[in-house]
Design an enzyme around this catalytic site. Structure first.
Site, mmCIF file in Angstrom:
data_model
loop_
_atom_site.group_PDB
_atom_site.id
_atom_site.type_symbol
_atom_site.label_atom_id
_atom_site.label_comp_id
_atom_site.label_asym_id
_atom_site.label_seq_id
_atom_site.Cartn_x
_atom_site.Cartn_y
_atom_site.Cartn_z
ATOM 1 N N HIS A 6 0.987 -1.300 0.521
ATOM 2 C CA HIS A 6 -0.056 -0.022 -0.385
ATOM 3 C C HIS A 6 1.365 1.387 0.017
ATOM 4 C CE1 HIS A 6 -2.741 3.036 2.702
ATOM 5 N NE2 HIS A 6 -3.594 2.674 1.329
ATOM 6 N N HIS A 48 -1.268 10.897 -2.486
ATOM 7 C CA HIS A 48 -2.562 10.179 -2.381
ATOM 8 C C HIS A 48 -2.483 11.581 -1.428
ATOM 9 C CE1 HIS A 48 -5.601 9.193 0.921
ATOM 10 N NE2 HIS A 48 -5.725 8.019 0.114
ATOM 11 N N GLU A 108 -4.127 4.583 -8.716
ATOM 12 C CA GLU A 108 -5.541 4.693 -8.377
ATOM 13 C C GLU A 108 -5.566 6.780 -8.903
ATOM 14 O OE1 GLU A 108 -7.770 6.019 -5.153
ATOM 15 O OE2 GLU A 108 -6.318 4.428 -4.049
#
Length: 239
Positions: A6, A48, A108
């Site tokens: 992750h 992120h 993502e």
């Protein structure tokens, strides 16, 4: 069941940095997950949060900085590993590193808060430039972004992210051509979710597994991959 790092090796190095990805490779991750956004001058960078405050010594939104400005900021705010100055990486820099491995790559698209015009197209173009389309899975909480990816490149592999109180089904994934469903670790336990997804030919990748009970449940119920912060811990459990 595969183990995917992750944001790289989150537990061992600053998230979404080249050093974090290098550590994940070293620790034997089966895949790596990271996030992409656009700079003020339209460059695809790996980060992120929409704001840089949490992970750097700077402040403000990613979209308000040019790439050259961001490269001058230290993205090793916690100082948890050397070197103590780390740059924000571009998508190209990360793919150059991962191209020499056989790891699965989950990108993502962070378009849920800031609607970056052209992020989907630019990301797909860079992936295809490095010939990595077979290893890359595009995911997003913004399912319109996933639709844009499929419209731009019908061969692209995609996944629908879900969290909070909204559960996405395997049937919904199948209808939009998504290869995988990415539920949260809590949603993983919704009765029949994993089995139903597999019935529709949809893989299940769960975020973010942090304890042994959740890992055991995922493995027992046939989850295809889990996103983890501590790669070494869960590689050990897998054995």
């Amino acid at each position: 069941m595969e183990i995917w790092g992750h944001r790289g090796a989150y537990h061992y190095a600053p998230e979404n940095t080249i050093y974090s990805f290098e550590k994940a490779i070293e620790l034997g991750a089966d895949g790596i997950e990271f996030d992409v956004q656009l700079t003020k001058d339209g460059e695809v960078v790996v980060i992120h949060d929409e704001k840089i405050d949490r992970v750097s010594n700077g402040t403000g939104l990613v979209k308000d900085y040019t790439l050259s400005e961001l490269k001058k900021i230290n993205f090793n705010k916690r100082g948890i590993s050397e070197p103590y100055f780390m740059e924000i990486p571009t998508l190209e820099e990360v793919l150059q590193l991962l191209a020499t491995t056989g790891l699965s790559i989950n990108i993502e698209l962070k378009t849920g808060i800031v609607y970056y015009d052209g992020l989907e197209r630019k990301t797909v173009d860079i992936v295809n430039k490095y010939g990595l389309s077979e290893r890359v899975l595009y995911s997003s909480f913004n399912h319109y972004s996933i639709q844009k990816v499929k419209e731009y490149d019908p061969t692209a592999k995609t996944a629908l992210l879900c969290g909070g109180g909204i559960i996405v089904t395997g049937e919904q994934c199948e209808k939009v051509g998504a290869a995988a469903l990415h539920p949260s670790v809590q949603q993983m336990r919704y009765p029949g979710l994993i089995e139903d997804s597999h019935k529709h030919g949809v893989k299940v990748h769960v975020w973010t597994v942090e304890d042994e009970d959740d890992f055991a449940y995922a493995k027992e119920h046939g989850v295809d991959a889990v996103f983890v912060n501590d790669i070494t811990k869960f590689k050990g459990y897998a054995k």
